[in-house]
Design a protein around this motif. Structure first.
Motif, PDB file in Angstrom:
ATOM      1  N   PHE A   1      32.401  -4.967  12.435  1.00  9.35           N
ATOM      2  CA  PHE A   1      33.646  -4.425  11.858  1.00  9.35           C
ATOM      3  C   PHE A   1      33.784  -4.747  10.365  1.00  9.35           C
ATOM      4  O   PHE A   1      34.745  -4.340   9.727  1.00  9.35           O
ATOM      5  CB  PHE A   1      34.863  -4.972  12.628  1.00  9.35           C
ATOM      6  CG  PHE A   1      35.118  -6.445  12.412  1.00  9.35           C
ATOM      7  CD1 PHE A   1      34.303  -7.404  12.988  1.00  9.35           C
ATOM      8  CD2 PHE A   1      36.185  -6.874  11.629  1.00  9.35           C
ATOM      9  CE1 PHE A   1      34.533  -8.762  12.793  1.00  9.35           C
ATOM     10  CE2 PHE A   1      36.432  -8.228  11.429  1.00  9.35           C
ATOM     11  CZ  PHE A   1      35.587  -9.171  12.011  1.00  9.35           C
ATOM     12  N   LEU A   2      32.802  -5.460   9.823  1.00  5.85           N
ATOM     13  CA  LEU A   2      32.882  -5.867   8.411  1.00  5.85           C
ATOM     14  C   LEU A   2      31.910  -5.104   7.503  1.00  5.85           C
ATOM     15  O   LEU A   2      31.885  -5.315   6.300  1.00  5.85           O
ATOM     16  CB  LEU A   2      32.591  -7.374   8.285  1.00  5.85           C
ATOM     17  CG  LEU A   2      33.616  -8.300   8.953  1.00  5.85           C
ATOM     18  CD1 LEU A   2      33.123  -9.732   8.965  1.00  5.85           C
ATOM     19  CD2 LEU A   2      34.957  -8.200   8.217  1.00  5.85           C
ATOM     20  N   LYS A   3      31.105  -4.221   8.114  1.00  7.45           N
ATOM     21  CA  LYS A   3      30.114  -3.471   7.313  1.00  7.45           C
ATOM     22  C   LYS A   3      30.817  -2.658   6.229  1.00  7.45           C
ATOM     23  O   LYS A   3      31.754  -1.918   6.503  1.00  7.45           O
ATOM     24  CB  LYS A   3      29.289  -2.539   8.208  1.00  7.45           C
ATOM     25  CG  LYS A   3      28.272  -3.308   9.003  1.00  7.45           C
ATOM     26  CD  LYS A   3      27.099  -2.474   9.490  1.00  7.45           C
ATOM     27  CE  LYS A   3      26.142  -3.358  10.266  1.00  7.45           C
ATOM     28  NZ  LYS A   3      26.374  -3.350  11.704  1.00  7.45           N
ATOM     29  N   GLY A   4      30.362  -2.835   4.983  1.00  5.08           N
ATOM     30  CA  GLY A   4      30.944  -2.087   3.866  1.00  5.08           C
ATOM     31  C   GLY A   4      32.241  -2.686   3.339  1.00  5.08           C
ATOM     32  O   GLY A   4      32.827  -2.180   2.385  1.00  5.08           O
ATOM     33  N   LYS A   5      32.708  -3.793   3.966  1.00  5.98           N
ATOM     34  CA  LYS A   5      33.988  -4.383   3.553  1.00  5.98           C
ATOM     35  C   LYS A   5      33.786  -5.594   2.643  1.00  5.98           C
ATOM     36  O   LYS A   5      34.676  -5.992   1.911  1.00  5.98           O
ATOM     37  CB  LYS A   5      34.800  -4.832   4.776  1.00  5.98           C
ATOM     38  CG  LYS A   5      34.872  -3.809   5.889  1.00  5.98           C
ATOM     39  CD  LYS A   5      35.789  -2.674   5.538  1.00  5.98           C
ATOM     40  CE  LYS A   5      35.780  -1.650   6.666  1.00  5.98           C
ATOM     41  NZ  LYS A   5      36.893  -0.728   6.618  1.00  5.98           N
ATOM     42  N   LEU A   6      32.630  -6.254   2.791  1.00  7.18           N
ATOM     43  CA  LEU A   6      32.269  -7.383   1.939  1.00  7.18           C
ATOM     44  C   LEU A   6      30.758  -7.576   2.059  1.00  7.18           C
ATOM     45  O   LEU A   6      30.107  -6.921   2.873  1.00  7.18           O
ATOM     46  CB  LEU A   6      33.059  -8.650   2.297  1.00  7.18           C
ATOM     47  CG  LEU A   6      32.660  -9.517   3.482  1.00  7.18           C
ATOM     48  CD1 LEU A   6      33.560 -10.748   3.539  1.00  7.18           C
ATOM     49  CD2 LEU A   6      32.692  -8.791   4.768  1.00  7.18           C
ATOM     50  N   ASP A   7      30.186  -8.447   1.216  1.00 10.78           N
ATOM     51  CA  ASP A   7      28.723  -8.578   1.185  1.00 10.78           C
ATOM     52  C   ASP A   7      28.197  -9.243   2.458  1.00 10.78           C
ATOM     53  O   ASP A   7      28.623 -10.351   2.823  1.00 10.78           O
ATOM     54  CB  ASP A   7      28.281  -9.413  -0.027  1.00 10.78           C
ATOM     55  CG  ASP A   7      28.428  -8.634  -1.334  1.00 10.78           C
ATOM     56  OD1 ASP A   7      28.787  -7.435  -1.253  1.00 10.78           O
ATOM     57  OD2 ASP A   7      28.193  -9.226  -2.394  1.00 10.78           O
ATOM     58  N   LEU A   8      27.242  -8.552   3.105  1.00 11.69           N
ATOM     59  CA  LEU A   8      26.512  -9.096   4.254  1.00 11.69           C
ATOM     60  C   LEU A   8      25.035  -9.129   3.885  1.00 11.69           C
ATOM     61  O   LEU A   8      24.576  -8.316   3.074  1.00 11.69           O
ATOM     62  CB  LEU A   8      26.696  -8.191   5.483  1.00 11.69           C
ATOM     63  CG  LEU A   8      28.125  -7.884   5.945  1.00 11.69           C
ATOM     64  CD1 LEU A   8      28.108  -6.896   7.108  1.00 11.69           C
ATOM     65  CD2 LEU A   8      28.849  -9.161   6.359  1.00 11.69           C
ATOM     66  N   ASP A   9      24.260 -10.031   4.497  1.00 10.06           N
ATOM     67  CA  ASP A   9      22.823 -10.033   4.212  1.00 10.06           C
ATOM     68  C   ASP A   9      22.114  -9.027   5.132  1.00 10.06           C
ATOM     69  O   ASP A   9      22.764  -8.324   5.916  1.00 10.06           O
ATOM     70  CB  ASP A   9      22.234 -11.456   4.294  1.00 10.06           C
ATOM     71  CG  ASP A   9      22.128 -11.975   5.724  1.00 10.06           C
ATOM     72  OD1 ASP A   9      22.337 -11.211   6.684  1.00 10.06           O
ATOM     73  OD2 ASP A   9      21.821 -13.174   5.891  1.00 10.06           O
ATOM     74  N   SER A  10      20.780  -8.983   5.046  1.00  7.71           N
ATOM     75  CA  SER A  10      20.045  -7.936   5.772  1.00  7.71           C
ATOM     76  C   SER A  10      20.181  -8.086   7.291  1.00  7.71           C
ATOM     77  O   SER A  10      20.025  -7.119   8.031  1.00  7.71           O
ATOM     78  CB  SER A  10      18.565  -7.982   5.381  1.00  7.71           C
ATOM     79  OG  SER A  10      18.057  -9.268   5.685  1.00  7.71           O
TER      80      SER A  10
END
Ligand code: NAP
Length: 308
Positions: free
Chosen positions: A244-253
């Motif tokens: 639910f956080l994709k595109g909302k803040l930086d995530l790693d690979s």
């Protein structure tokens, strides 16, 4: 609608510790626990390495202590899942189903979930002999032959625990060395009820309505064989709960939340902090999760002060 000081999303050791600290700092935190509160420790048996419990403690009991301590200082709880967030403006928005909550700051502590091998037969036989939780399902397999897949601490712990019930446990690992810590390796290797099949991958879990075995391939020789078993336990690690956080803040690979200024818990969004397994690719222990929850609550305090 009132704007919360801080919303804590996720209720494992990180979230509850953040709640204890935030509540004691008079921030009146709101915790979104999810439908399954307590995190991965709810699926664990004996926790032997959490300081303060020299005789060990059951995972669910430990989590009920965490929750009670957070509640004692006034944490409010919502037992629903967060479906979406909007961190693009202040106050931040946290959606729980059709309801929209607003907060000056957010702590993300949603942890990680079981990783599966990805076989059709694995999902079809889930609950019919396939499991990811020895604590939950081990007792159903008294006197049975079991397989555990994996080579890390989880696999060793599950295998060892399952020997309480099983007549024999076979660990199937894709390499010829274990990733598990020495003490866990030794415990498994010294257990007469545990044997290992090395360099081997599982191609299929066998059985129609109940597990009867698995078909495996030796990765060095290519030879294919069958291992009979009545229970098939997958213990190959976890994936962060960040869909639910994709595109909302930086995530790693791999989907873990990226922290900006370690050792602080700042994410790429000011006022949004992350704690526990959701940002931890290295340690992933209850005690390190709890510690980072404490850090996140202190970071929130400082952030809120900086807004004045
Ligand atoms: P892990 O350390 O990431 O180990 C996962 C294991 O599964 C590895 O051996 C890996 O193989 C294997 N694996 C991964 N994907 C696979 C796949 N698709 N098919 C077959 N095998 C696969 O995960 P973990 O064991 O869950 O442990 C996670 C963390 O929790 C660790 O830091 C661990 O120390 C901690 N932990 C501690 C305890 C304890 O101290 N009581 C108990 C449980 C977990 P490779 O080795 O080839 O990569």
């Amino acid at each position: 609608m009132s704007v919360e000081n801080v919303i804590i999303v996720g209720s494992g050791p990180a979230g509850y510790t953040a709640a204890i600290y935030a509540a004691r700092a008079n921030l009146n935190p709101l915790m979104i626990e999810g439908y399954q509160s307590g995190g991965l420790l709810m699926l664990t048996s004996e926790v032997e390495n959490f300081p303060g419990f020299p005789k060990g403690i059951q995972g669910p009991e430990l989590m009920s202590h965490f929750r009670a301590q957070a509640e004692r200082f006034g944490t409010r709880f919502v037992q629903k899942n967060v479906t979406d967030v909007d961190f693009s403006q202040n106050p931040k928005k946290v959606m729980i189903e059709s309801e929209i909550l607003e907060a000056k700051s957010v702590i993300l502590s949603t942890g990680a979930a079981t990783k599966w091998i990805g076989l059709e037969s694995e999902q079809r036989l889930l609950g019919k002999g396939v499991s990811s939780c020895a604590t939950c399902d081990g007792a159903f397999f008294r006197g049975a032959k079991l397989v555990v897949v994996g080579g890390g601490d989880s696999a060793m712990e599950e295998a060892h625990f399952l020997t309480r019930f099983a007549s024999h446990v076979t660990v199937i690992h894709r390499r010829d060395t274990l990733k598990a810590s020495k003490i866990m390796q030794d415990r498994a290797k010294n257990n007469p009820k545990i044997s290992f099949i090395w360099d081997t991958e599982v191609l299929e879990v066998l059985g129609e309505d109940a597990v009867k075995g698995c078909r495996v391939r030796n990765l060095k020789t290519g030879s294919i064989s069958e291992v009979p078993c009545e229970g098939f336990f997958v213990a190959i690690g976890h994936e962060p709960n960040t869909s639910f956080l994709k595109g909302k803040l930086d995530l790693d690979s791999k989907g873990y939340i990226v922290l900006n200024h370690r050792p602080t818990t700042n994410t790429s969004i000011a006022g949004v902090f992350a704690a526990g397994d959701v940002q931890d690719t290295i340690y992933r222990q209850a005690i390190t999760a709890a510690a980072s929850g404490c850090q996140a609550a202190i970071d929130v305090e400082r952030y809120l002060e900086s807004l004045h």
